[in-house]
Enzyme design. Sequence first.
Site, short mmCIF file in Angstrom:
data_model
loop_
_atom_site.label_atom_id
_atom_site.label_comp_id
_atom_site.label_asym_id
_atom_site.label_seq_id
_atom_site.Cartn_x
_atom_site.Cartn_y
_atom_site.Cartn_z
N ARG A 290 -7.83 -3.86 3.85
CA ARG A 290 -7.21 -2.64 4.35
C ARG A 290 -8.24 -1.66 4.89
NH1 ARG A 290 -2.28 -3.25 0.99
NH2 ARG A 290 -0.86 -1.59 1.54
N ARG B 53 1.30 7.11 2.93
CA ARG B 53 0.86 5.72 3.16
C ARG B 53 0.72 5.44 4.65
NH1 ARG B 53 5.46 3.19 -0.13
NH2 ARG B 53 4.75 1.16 0.61
N ARG C 261 10.64 0.89 -6.30
CA ARG C 261 9.18 1.04 -6.41
C ARG C 261 8.80 2.51 -6.38
NH1 ARG C 261 5.71 -2.76 -2.45
NH2 ARG C 261 4.55 -0.81 -2.14
N ARG D 148 14.44 -0.20 0.66
CA ARG D 148 13.81 -0.93 -0.43
C ARG D 148 13.76 -0.07 -1.70
NH1 ARG D 148 7.87 -3.30 0.47
NH2 ARG D 148 7.23 -1.23 -0.14
N LYS E 50 5.05 -7.94 5.40
CA LYS E 50 3.98 -8.85 4.98
C LYS E 50 4.42 -9.77 3.84
CE LYS E 50 0.99 -5.49 4.04
NZ LYS E 50 1.66 -4.23 4.48
P1 ATP Z 1 4.53 -3.57 1.94
O1 ATP Z 1 4.36 -4.38 0.72
O2 ATP Z 1 5.94 -3.27 2.26
O3 ATP Z 1 3.81 -4.15 3.13
P2 ATP Z 1 2.50 -1.70 1.27
O4 ATP Z 1 1.55 -2.40 2.18
O5 ATP Z 1 2.38 -0.23 1.22
O6 ATP Z 1 3.95 -2.10 1.65
P3 ATP Z 1 1.38 -3.03 -1.06
O7 ATP Z 1 0.58 -3.94 -0.20
O8 ATP Z 1 2.18 -3.63 -2.14
O9 ATP Z 1 2.40 -2.16 -0.24
O10 ATP Z 1 0.37 -1.92 -1.65
C1 ATP Z 1 0.83 -0.90 -2.49
C2 ATP Z 1 -0.32 0.02 -2.86
O11 ATP Z 1 -1.32 -0.73 -3.58
C3 ATP Z 1 -1.08 0.62 -1.68
O12 ATP Z 1 -0.47 1.80 -1.21
C4 ATP Z 1 -2.46 0.90 -2.34
O13 ATP Z 1 -2.42 2.04 -3.14
C5 ATP Z 1 -2.63 -0.30 -3.24
N1 ATP Z 1 -3.34 -1.40 -2.56
C6 ATP Z 1 -2.84 -2.63 -2.25
N2 ATP Z 1 -3.74 -3.38 -1.61
C7 ATP Z 1 -4.85 -2.61 -1.48
C8 ATP Z 1 -6.13 -2.79 -0.88
N3 ATP Z 1 -6.45 -3.93 -0.25
N4 ATP Z 1 -7.02 -1.76 -0.94
C9 ATP Z 1 -6.73 -0.62 -1.56
N5 ATP Z 1 -5.55 -0.37 -2.12
C10 ATP Z 1 -4.60 -1.34 -2.10
MG MG Z 2 3.97 -6.10 0.09
#
Ligand code: ATP
Ligand code: MG
Length: 193
Positions: free
Chosen positions: A89, A145, A134, A128, A14
């Site tokens: 999400r 996750r 991270r 990563r 993403k």
């Molecule tokens: P990537 O960035 O590789 O797609 P990812 O989707 O797990 O991986 P992030 O989108 O950076 O990573 O999110 C990291 C963490 O931040 C999530 O695991 C969650 O705890 C929190 N988070 C991020 N966005 C939301 C959201 N919309 N609702 C609830 N928690 C969130």
């Molecule tokens: Mg991301």
Amino acid sequence: MKNIIIFGAPGSGKGTYSDKIVAKYGMGHISTGDVLRGEIKNGTELGKIAKGYIDNGQLIPDELMIDILAKTYDAEPAGKGVIFDGFPRTIAQAEALKKMLAERGHDMGVMIELNVDEETLMARLLNRAIEQGRADDNEETIKKRFEVYRTQTAPLAEWFEKEGMRNTIDWQKNNSMDAMLSAIYKVIDTANA
Ligand code: ATP
Ligand code: MG
């Protein structure tokens, strides 16, 4: 430019594709993960709360997240379109986003779903972990996750389907970042034509 919701599991790309889209179309970019990591880095109250959830592979509660998102969105320059990366999400977040945008006379735009198998995702996230360090990129938290994604986030794809916004792009079919990007640009150009 129409707004874009980029949707997919952890490690689906993403953030990576969002950066490319921003460079090509000059849109705004809201990564909720980056916003939260910024708060943690700055040691804010919000950051302290968020850290507990993130380190555990859990989602931040909807109410809090929706509030953060609206504030972040309102700080973006109007009219250029925004990529929502990592939001919504949950179904509650999606409903809130729809309402928030409608209240401002804006549209949700187009949803792009990145469909990537879990084996590939795990390999990317472990890689990563070495490159970026991270805290939530360790095997145990990644598994949590994935579970959260399967149970709370993946069902949202159907919600977007019903909204007539869903565009799925498949890693198995495209199998290179360039091919994925061409498919993504095609969806965006068609939506804005
Ligand atoms: P990537 O960035 O590789 O797609 P990812 O989707 O797990 O991986 P992030 O989108 O950076 O990573 O999110 C990291 C963490 O931040 C999530 O695991 C969650 O705890 C929190 N988070 C991020 N966005 C939301 C959201 N919309 N609702 C609830 N928690 C969130
Ligand atoms: Mg991301």
